[in-house]
Design an enzyme around this catalytic site. Structure first.
Site, PDB file in Angstrom:
ATOM      1  N   HIS A  45      96.702  89.752 -24.586  1.00 13.13           N
ATOM      2  CA  HIS A  45      95.487  88.947 -24.407  1.00 13.13           C
ATOM      3  C   HIS A  45      95.388  87.807 -25.416  1.00 13.13           C
ATOM      4  CE1 HIS A  45      93.692  91.434 -21.301  1.00 13.13           C
ATOM      5  NE2 HIS A  45      93.991  92.515 -22.002  1.00 13.13           N
ATOM      6  N   ASP A 180      90.238  98.951 -19.205  1.00 10.63           N
ATOM      7  CA  ASP A 180      91.025  98.935 -17.968  1.00 10.63           C
ATOM      8  C   ASP A 180      91.067 100.303 -17.291  1.00 10.63           C
ATOM      9  OD1 ASP A 180      91.676  96.212 -17.709  1.00 10.63           O
ATOM     10  OD2 ASP A 180      93.109  96.395 -19.349  1.00 10.63           O
TER      11      ASP A 180
HETATM   12  C1  3PY Z   1      91.532  98.213 -22.654  1.00 16.55           C
HETATM   13  O1  3PY Z   1      90.464  98.711 -23.037  1.00 16.55           O
HETATM   14  O2  3PY Z   1      91.846  98.083 -21.466  1.00 16.55           O
HETATM   15  C2  3PY Z   1      92.489  97.754 -23.640  1.00 16.55           C
HETATM   16  O3  3PY Z   1      93.617  97.495 -23.292  1.00 16.55           O
HETATM   17  C3  3PY Z   1      92.048  97.558 -25.047  1.00 16.55           C
HETATM   18  O4  3PY Z   1      92.523  96.340 -25.522  1.00 16.55           O
HETATM   19 MG    MG Z   2      93.744  96.916 -21.269  1.00 18.25          MG
END
Ligand code: 3PY
Ligand code: MG
Length: 259
Positions: A45, A180
């Site tokens: 990211h 995610d």
């Molecule tokens: C998520 O929470 O998806 C992550 O990958 C944390 O950076």
């Molecule tokens: Mg993530």
């Protein structure tokens, strides 16, 4: 370079890290003055690539922080570059299945565990560090031991196969990406939902049954001690940029309230 994070994990040292997005070696140096144990140089990211990441790794080494890096993608060059410039562990996002993890092991670990390509590089002083004084086979074993491969559990596919993933030789631990993972489960950001908590428990139990460590990420400081109480071995707390913004906001609102 000896992996201090691995030692702390083995000794139950409750290490705490943070994500690095701000992209300046000075920020890494500043983080080194905070008491953090590790920093995750985020090539997924964050805006930077391997060449800048090398300078951040150097700053981390000089500041007593263990440099981990998150790869931009599951590919051989993405893995090799970050390991060869000296990342002491790799976090792999967007893992969906066991085959993908087997491929990652083949990129990240030398034979007989994997098929990592060998070349003197920054990680071993281009062949002039102490680690490079031993045989090539000795170096391969050394780096397999000192370098952490940490797939993320942040998809339903990874969750459904987590027991098999953690049992693979070459996987050192799992990093749970709560954002995610919750999105993949159809409950975005709803970390208190029983099914999300059950998923965390499943990953944690699978890791510990296989003798592997489990890392959780949170943007809530109060969830860090709670995470350790739940059994997580280490936690990554927030990002450099978010913490900076929050700190200035808190300080400014205190100042303005006193005016
Ligand atoms: C998520 O929470 O998806 C992550 O990958 C944390 O950076
Ligand atoms: Mg993530």
């Amino acid at each position: 370079m000896k992996n201090v994070l691995k030692e702390k994990l083995a000794n139950g040292g409750k290490p705490i890290g943070t994500f690095f997005e701000l992209g300046s070696p000075s920020v890494v140096e500043a983080l080194g003055r905070t008491g953090l144990d590790f920093v995750i140089l985020d090539n997924e990211h964050g805006p930077f690539e391997a060449e800048s990441t090398r300078d951040f790794i150097r700053a981390a080494e000089n500041s007593g922080l263990c440099p981990l890096a998150r790869v931009r993608e599951s590919s051989r060059p993405a893995v090799l570059k970050l390991l060869d410039i000296g990342a002491q562990g790799l976090i792999i996002p967007d893992v969906h299945n066991v085959e993908q993890v087997k491929e990652l092991i083949s990129y990240a670990k030398y034979a007989p565990v994997g098929k990592r390509g060998f070349c003197p590089s920054r990680k071993d002083g281009w062949g002039f560090d102490e680690s490079a004084a031993q045989s090539v086979a000795g170096q391969m074993e050394y780096w397999n031991h000192e370098t952490l491969l940490i797939p993320q559990c942040e998809t339903l596919g990874a969750l459904e196969h987590i027991e098999e993933i953690v049992s693979l030789d070459g996987v050192d631990g799992i990093f749970i990406g709560p954002f995610d993972l919750s999105i993949s489960m159809g409950i975005p950001g709803q970390f208190d939902k029983p099914e999300f908590q059950a998923a965390l428990r499943r990953v944690l139990d699978a890791c510990h049954a296989a003798g592997k460590f489990c890392i959780y990420f949170t943007v809530n400081a109060a969830a860090v001690p709670e995470g350790f109480r739940q059994g997580f071995d280490t936690l990554a707390y927030s990002l450099d940029a978010s913490v900076l913004i929050q700190a200035y906001r808190d300080i400014l609102s205190g100042i303005r309230a006193a005016l």
